[in-house]
Design a protein around this motif. Structure first.
Motif, PDB file in Angstrom:
ATOM      1  N   GLY A 164      -7.730   6.091 -14.893  1.00 31.81           N
ATOM      2  CA  GLY A 164      -7.978   6.603 -15.391  1.00 31.81           C
ATOM      3  C   GLY A 164      -8.108   8.221 -13.992  1.00 31.81           C
ATOM      4  N   PHE A 165      -7.370   7.704 -12.995  1.00 30.09           N
ATOM      5  CA  PHE A 165      -6.509   8.628 -12.268  1.00 30.09           C
ATOM      6  C   PHE A 165      -6.092   9.752 -12.578  1.00 30.09           C
ATOM      7  CE2 PHE A 165      -7.298   5.011  -9.850  1.00 30.09           C
ATOM      8  CZ  PHE A 165      -7.913   5.125  -8.581  1.00 30.09           C
ATOM      9  N   THR A 166      -6.685  10.590 -12.001  1.00 31.78           N
ATOM     10  CA  THR A 166      -5.309  12.276 -12.405  1.00 31.78           C
ATOM     11  C   THR A 166      -5.155  12.820 -11.206  1.00 31.78           C
ATOM     12  OG1 THR A 166      -7.163  13.528 -11.942  1.00 31.78           O
ATOM     13  CG2 THR A 166      -7.142  12.757 -13.840  1.00 31.78           C
ATOM     14  N   ASP A 167      -4.252  14.214 -10.902  1.00 29.37           N
ATOM     15  CA  ASP A 167      -3.734  14.536  -9.901  1.00 29.37           C
ATOM     16  C   ASP A 167      -4.800  15.151  -8.732  1.00 29.37           C
ATOM     17  OD1 ASP A 167      -5.152  16.533 -11.175  1.00 29.37           O
ATOM     18  OD2 ASP A 167      -3.292  17.866 -12.004  1.00 29.37           O
ATOM     19  N   ASN A 168      -5.919  14.611  -9.242  1.00 24.45           N
ATOM     20  CA  ASN A 168      -7.211  14.953  -8.188  1.00 24.45           C
ATOM     21  C   ASN A 168      -7.558  13.796  -8.521  1.00 24.45           C
ATOM     22  OD1 ASN A 168      -9.300  15.755  -6.710  1.00 24.45           O
ATOM     23  ND2 ASN A 168      -9.998  16.838  -8.269  1.00 24.45           N
ATOM     24  N   PRO A 169      -6.941  12.640  -7.548  1.00 26.82           N
ATOM     25  CA  PRO A 169      -7.453  11.264  -7.486  1.00 26.82           C
ATOM     26  C   PRO A 169      -8.700  11.687  -6.284  1.00 26.82           C
ATOM     27  CG  PRO A 169      -6.070  11.698  -5.505  1.00 26.82           C
ATOM     28  CD  PRO A 169      -6.022  12.634  -6.568  1.00 26.82           C
ATOM     29  N   ARG A 170      -9.255  12.379  -5.989  1.00 29.56           N
ATOM     30  CA  ARG A 170     -10.232  12.067  -5.383  1.00 29.56           C
ATOM     31  C   ARG A 170     -11.725  11.947  -5.813  1.00 29.56           C
ATOM     32  NH1 ARG A 170     -13.252  15.725  -2.013  1.00 29.56           N
ATOM     33  NH2 ARG A 170     -14.675  14.977  -0.397  1.00 29.56           N
ATOM     34  N   GLN A 175       0.938  -0.944  -0.043  1.00 26.55           N
ATOM     35  CA  GLN A 175       0.083  -0.350  -0.328  1.00 26.55           C
ATOM     36  C   GLN A 175       0.777   1.092  -0.242  1.00 26.55           C
ATOM     37  OE1 GLN A 175      -4.055   0.197   0.867  1.00 26.55           O
ATOM     38  NE2 GLN A 175      -3.481  -2.144   0.033  1.00 26.55           N
ATOM     39  N   SER A 176       0.506   2.198  -0.781  1.00 28.80           N
ATOM     40  CA  SER A 176       0.809   3.299  -0.674  1.00 28.80           C
ATOM     41  C   SER A 176       0.477   3.737   0.680  1.00 28.80           C
ATOM     42  CB  SER A 176       1.529   4.219  -2.104  1.00 28.80           C
ATOM     43  OG  SER A 176       1.498   3.720  -3.185  1.00 28.80           O
ATOM     44  N   PRO A 177       1.868   5.285   1.466  1.00 32.24           N
ATOM     45  CA  PRO A 177       0.960   5.825   2.398  1.00 32.24           C
ATOM     46  C   PRO A 177      -0.203   6.955   1.450  1.00 32.24           C
ATOM     47  CG  PRO A 177       3.476   5.502   2.075  1.00 32.24           C
ATOM     48  CD  PRO A 177       3.036   5.404   0.919  1.00 32.24           C
ATOM     49  N   VAL A 178      -0.979   7.218   2.541  1.00 28.14           N
ATOM     50  CA  VAL A 178      -2.089   8.202   2.052  1.00 28.14           C
ATOM     51  C   VAL A 178      -1.548   9.404   1.608  1.00 28.14           C
ATOM     52  CG1 VAL A 178      -4.364   9.001   2.874  1.00 28.14           C
ATOM     53  CG2 VAL A 178      -4.083   6.959   3.366  1.00 28.14           C
ATOM     54  N   ALA A 179      -0.506  10.400   1.967  1.00 27.50           N
ATOM     55  CA  ALA A 179      -0.123  11.092   2.418  1.00 27.50           C
ATOM     56  C   ALA A 179       0.687  11.080   0.072  1.00 27.50           C
ATOM     57  CB  ALA A 179       0.672  12.276   3.054  1.00 27.50           C
ATOM     58  N   GLU A 180       1.117  10.216   0.444  1.00 23.20           N
ATOM     59  CA  GLU A 180       2.032  10.284  -1.013  1.00 23.20           C
ATOM     60  C   GLU A 180       0.738  10.877  -2.260  1.00 23.20           C
ATOM     61  OE1 GLU A 180       5.136   9.606  -2.032  1.00 23.20           O
ATOM     62  OE2 GLU A 180       5.328   9.512   0.463  1.00 23.20           O
ATOM     63  N   PRO A 181       1.192  11.156  -3.443  1.00 25.91           N
ATOM     64  CA  PRO A 181       0.176  11.682  -4.030  1.00 25.91           C
ATOM     65  C   PRO A 181       0.354  10.064  -5.116  1.00 25.91           C
ATOM     66  CG  PRO A 181       2.842  12.356  -4.710  1.00 25.91           C
ATOM     67  CD  PRO A 181       2.810  11.919  -3.369  1.00 25.91           C
ATOM     68  N   VAL A 182      -0.580   9.695  -5.827  1.00 22.95           N
ATOM     69  CA  VAL A 182      -1.421   9.185  -6.561  1.00 22.95           C
ATOM     70  C   VAL A 182      -0.829   8.991  -7.795  1.00 22.95           C
ATOM     71  CG1 VAL A 182      -3.243   7.957  -7.738  1.00 22.95           C
ATOM     72  CG2 VAL A 182      -3.105   8.150  -5.744  1.00 22.95           C
ATOM     73  N   GLU A 183       0.001   8.804  -8.473  1.00 18.59           N
ATOM     74  CA  GLU A 183       0.768   8.850  -9.824  1.00 18.59           C
ATOM     75  C   GLU A 183      -0.336   7.972 -10.976  1.00 18.59           C
ATOM     76  OE1 GLU A 183       3.454   5.718 -12.996  1.00 18.59           O
ATOM     77  OE2 GLU A 183       2.854   4.639 -11.003  1.00 18.59           O
ATOM     78  N   GLU A 184      -0.633   9.623 -11.802  1.00 17.33           N
ATOM     79  CA  GLU A 184      -1.309   9.292 -13.249  1.00 17.33           C
ATOM     80  C   GLU A 184      -1.172   8.806 -14.070  1.00 17.33           C
ATOM     81  OE1 GLU A 184      -2.030  13.145 -15.320  1.00 17.33           O
ATOM     82  OE2 GLU A 184      -1.089  14.644 -13.171  1.00 17.33           O
ATOM     83  N   GLY A 185      -1.989   7.640 -14.205  1.00 18.01           N
ATOM     84  CA  GLY A 185      -2.240   6.335 -15.053  1.00 18.01           C
ATOM     85  C   GLY A 185      -2.237   5.577 -14.276  1.00 18.01           C
TER      86      GLY A 185
END
Length: 286
Positions: A62-68, A34-44
Motif C-alpha cells: 500500500g505504498f503511495t506517492d507519500n511513502p513516508r 536497494q533503490s537510492p533514497v532519492a528515487e521515488p517509491v513506486e506505487e503498489g
C-alpha cells in the motif's frame, strides 16, 4: 556529484553540530538490491521482511506517492514513518530488529503520543509513560479522560528522570519548538536520547516559521497548514514550523549531540525519499 549536491554538502559542513549517518545495513538488507533514497517509491510496491514495530515477519504493502506515511505492515498495520522510529530505537537501545520489545530493567521511556502501532507495542511495558496535548486549560501531568496531558514546552517530569523520549511529527505543532527541545534536554538523564521525526527540508538553511504568536495572537507568515490529529480528528493541528539545516545547530546550542540518520532498510519496510530520523543525545557528562 552535481551542483546541487555540492552546494548542499558545503551548507552541511558549514552548520555546527551537523552529523549525518547511515544506519548499519543488515545482512538481509545487503542481499537485496536497494533503490537510492532519492528515487521515488513506486506505487503498489510490495516488500517482505521483519517489521521493527511488531518484530514479526511481514509484508509491507500500500505504498503511495507519500511513502513516508504509507506501506502498511500486514501484522501491526504500522506505516513507514513508525517503522523508522522503531528501527532507530531498537538499534540505539541494543535490541534486535525482530522479536518482542525487552528494554533493560529500570529504563524509563516517554512517548509523546498515546495512539499508533508503536505505542500499542510498548504500552504496558515497565517504565513506559505516554501523553497527549489537550490544550492550554490543563496542567502538564494532569489526567484527561484517562490519558496524561503534557505540554512539551513545560513538562511535568523531574530533571534527569527519563532515558528515552520519542516523538514522531510532533515538534512542528507548537509555537516554540526549541523551548520544547530545551525541556526535553532538562528531563533526560545524562546519556539519554530524544529520537524523533519532523517535517524536514534539507534545501532550507533556516527553519521555515509558518506562524508565530505576537501580542497573544497567532500571526500567519505562510498559508495555513494542518496535519491530522487523533485528539481532534475534525480540526487537525496547525503546522508552525518546517525544519531546515539549522535545526541540528540549534539542538547543539542547547547542549545536545545531534545526529541525522538516513535510513534505507527495505527488508524492514523502510524505503523512499524522506526516510530521515533524528537523534538528540544528552551528553553523559551533562
Amino acid at each position: 556529484m552535481g551542483i546541487v549536491e555540492r552546494a548542499l554538502r558545503k551548507l552541511r559542513l558549514a552548520v555546527p553540530g551537523w552529523h549525518r549517518r547511515h544506519a548499519p545495513r543488515t545482512a538481509a538488507a545487503d542481499s537485496l538490491e536497494q533503490s537510492p533514497v532519492a528515487e521515488p517509491v513506486e506505487e503498489g510496491l510490495v516488500l517482505s521482511g521483519v517489521c521493527p514495530v511488531c518484530g514479526m515477519n511481514a509484508r509491507f504493502t500500500g505504498f503511495t506517492d507519500n511513502p513516508r506515511e504509507s506501506g502498511r505492515c500486514s501484522n501491526c498495520q504500522s506505516f513507514n514513518r513508525q517503522r523508522q522510529m522503531a528501527y532507530l530505537i531498537r538499534q540505539q537501545c541494543g535490541l534486535s530488529q525482530g522479536g518482542s520489545w525487552h528494554f533493560p530493567s529500570g529504563l524509563v521511556i516517554y512517548n509523546t503520543e498515546t495512539t499508533g502501532a508503536l505505542h500499542l507495542q510498548l504500552n504496558g511495558l515497565p517504565g513506559y509513560v505516554c501523553s497527549e496535548y489537550f490544550g492550554d486549560e490543563y496542567r502538564s501531568g494532569e489526567m484527561v479522560d484517562g490519558r496524561r496531558h503534557e505540554d512539551l514546552q513545560a513538562l511535568s517530569f523531574a530533571d534527569n528522570s527519563l532515558d528515552l523520549v520519542m516523538s514522531s511529527d510532533v515538534m512542528e505543532h507548537m509555537p516554540e519548538p526549541y523551548a520544547a527541545h530545551a525541556e526535553i534536554f532538562r528531563v533526560l538523564k545524562p546519556g539519554g536520547r530524544h529520537i524523533f521525526t519532523v517535517p524536514y527540508n534539507p534545501l532550507l538553511v533556516e527553519d521555515q516559521v509558518r506562524a508565530k504568536i505576537v501580542d497573544g495572537e497567532i500571526v500567519y507568515l505562510e498559508e495555513k497548514a494542518f496535519h491530522g490529529d487523533p485528539v481532534r480528528p475534525d480540526e487537525g493541528v496547525l503546522v508552525w514550523t518546517i525544519f531546515g539545516l539549522s535545526m541540528l545547530a540549534r539542538l547543539r546550542s542547547l547542549g545536545f549531540e545531534a545526529t541525522e540518520w538516513d535510513l534505507d532498510e527495505s527488508t524492514h519496510g523502510i524505503v523512499g525519499p524522506g526516510a530521515l530520523i533524528f537523534e538528540a543525545r544528552k551528553p553523559p557528562s551533562a
